[in-house]
Write an enzyme that holds these catalytic residues in place. Structure first.
Site, PDB file in Angstrom:
ATOM      1  N   LYS A   1      36.502  34.681  38.446  1.00  0.00           N
ATOM      2  CA  LYS A   1      37.132  33.636  37.637  1.00  0.00           C
ATOM      3  C   LYS A   1      36.541  32.258  37.950  1.00  0.00           C
ATOM      4  O   LYS A   1      36.471  31.389  37.068  1.00  0.00           O
ATOM      5  CB  LYS A   1      38.643  33.618  37.864  1.00  0.00           C
ATOM      6  CG  LYS A   1      39.369  34.822  37.286  1.00  0.00           C
ATOM      7  CD  LYS A   1      39.288  34.888  35.762  1.00  0.00           C
ATOM      8  CE  LYS A   1      40.222  35.960  35.193  1.00  0.00           C
ATOM      9  NZ  LYS A   1      40.132  36.058  33.726  1.00  0.00           N
TER      10      LYS A   1
ATOM     11  N   TYR B   1      44.305  39.178  45.071  1.00  0.00           N
ATOM     12  CA  TYR B   1      43.517  38.895  43.870  1.00  0.00           C
ATOM     13  C   TYR B   1      42.053  39.281  44.095  1.00  0.00           C
ATOM     14  O   TYR B   1      41.336  39.611  43.155  1.00  0.00           O
ATOM     15  CB  TYR B   1      43.649  37.422  43.482  1.00  0.00           C
ATOM     16  CG  TYR B   1      43.267  37.143  42.053  1.00  0.00           C
ATOM     17  CD1 TYR B   1      43.877  37.817  40.996  1.00  0.00           C
ATOM     18  CD2 TYR B   1      42.294  36.192  41.739  1.00  0.00           C
ATOM     19  CE1 TYR B   1      43.531  37.568  39.676  1.00  0.00           C
ATOM     20  CE2 TYR B   1      41.945  35.932  40.427  1.00  0.00           C
ATOM     21  CZ  TYR B   1      42.563  36.620  39.403  1.00  0.00           C
ATOM     22  OH  TYR B   1      42.208  36.373  38.097  1.00  0.00           O
TER      23      TYR B   1
END
Length: 257
Positions: A165, A158
């Protein structure tokens, strides 16, 4: 079938439909099914061909381009909202981007330009939308964005999107605190891994999907309809006393991952 909640007459702007399999499309489907009036955006003329069939199927009233990297385009979009509707009741921000070379490398190796672009498109654009939506939400409203549990724990591959995020989730809490006195509620929805076109940019995403299914207590994968059901509830009057939350819709994966 009776709608989950009643959104009749509410005006919603959906930003981030890529195709009929995208999270934004699942949310738009739920909004429309509950009676909301919708507008939707497309990234550019090429993307418009994918968005138009979804918009037509859902009875979206109008569409407009929205590339937050283009100066003035976001402001023009909200100007169109004011011109057509003279107000807004809810908004969904479901966009994210990071340059491929930065996304596929280690976080410590990401470039300053790549980090800045990822933060601008994926996080700061939500702040910009909140500012533009504020005067249009004259009797309150709801702002939603989409996050992922890679914000709070390290998820292999990720990479750069994890810190981005995390920033988006923090921004969600601050916006909720700052706009709460105006009746504007703010949430970040955190779905489990879903096979969307955007997710395909994450390296070895198929492995992430397989692992996620095995980690869910019920071992049932999450889909865009699950996300849409939560989104429809959050923008409804039934959730009028809920704000500033990061809500997982991941089949309980966050309990065990």
């Amino acid at each position: 079938m009776k709608p989950l909640v009643d959104l009749t007459g509410k005006r919603g702007l959906v930003i981030g439909i890529a195709n009929d399999k995208s999270i934004a499309a699942g949310c738009a489907d739920a909004f429309a099914g509950c009676g909301a009036r919708l507008a939707a955006t497309y990234l550019n003329e090429k993307a418009k061909d994918w968005v138009t069939p979804v918009a037509e199927r859902l009875g979206v009233e109008w569409t407009a381009p929205c590339d937050v990297r283009v100066p003035g385009q976001l402001e023009a979009l909200f100007g169109e909202v004011e011109r057509r509707w003279d107000g807004l009741d809810f908004l969904l921000h479901s966009i994210a981007f990071a340059p491929r070379e930065d996304l596929h490398g280690r976080v410590v190796d990401c470039s300053a330009d790549g980090f800045a672009m990822a933060m601008d498109v994926s996080c700061h654009s939500f702040l910009r939308m909140a500012k533009l939506a504020e005067p249009l939400m004259k009797v309150g409203g709801c702002l939603l964005c989409v996050t992922f549990y890679g914000s709070e724990r390290v998820v292999q591959h990720y990479n750069l999107m994890g810190p981005v995020k995390a920033a988006l989730e923090s921004a969600t809490r601050y916006i909720a605190a700052e706009l709460g006195s105006k009746g504007i509620r703010v949430h970040a929805i955190s779905p489990g891994p879903i096979a969307t076109r955007a997710a395909s940019g994450i390296e070895r995403f198929d492995e992430l999907l397989t692992r996620a299914a095995s980690e869910m207590p019920g071992q049932q994968p999450v889909d865009i309809e699950d996300v849409g059901a939560l989104a429809a509830f959050l923008v409804s009057d039934a959730a009028r006393r809920i704000t500033g939350t990061i809500i997982p819709v991941d089949g309980g994966q966050h309990l065990l991952a």
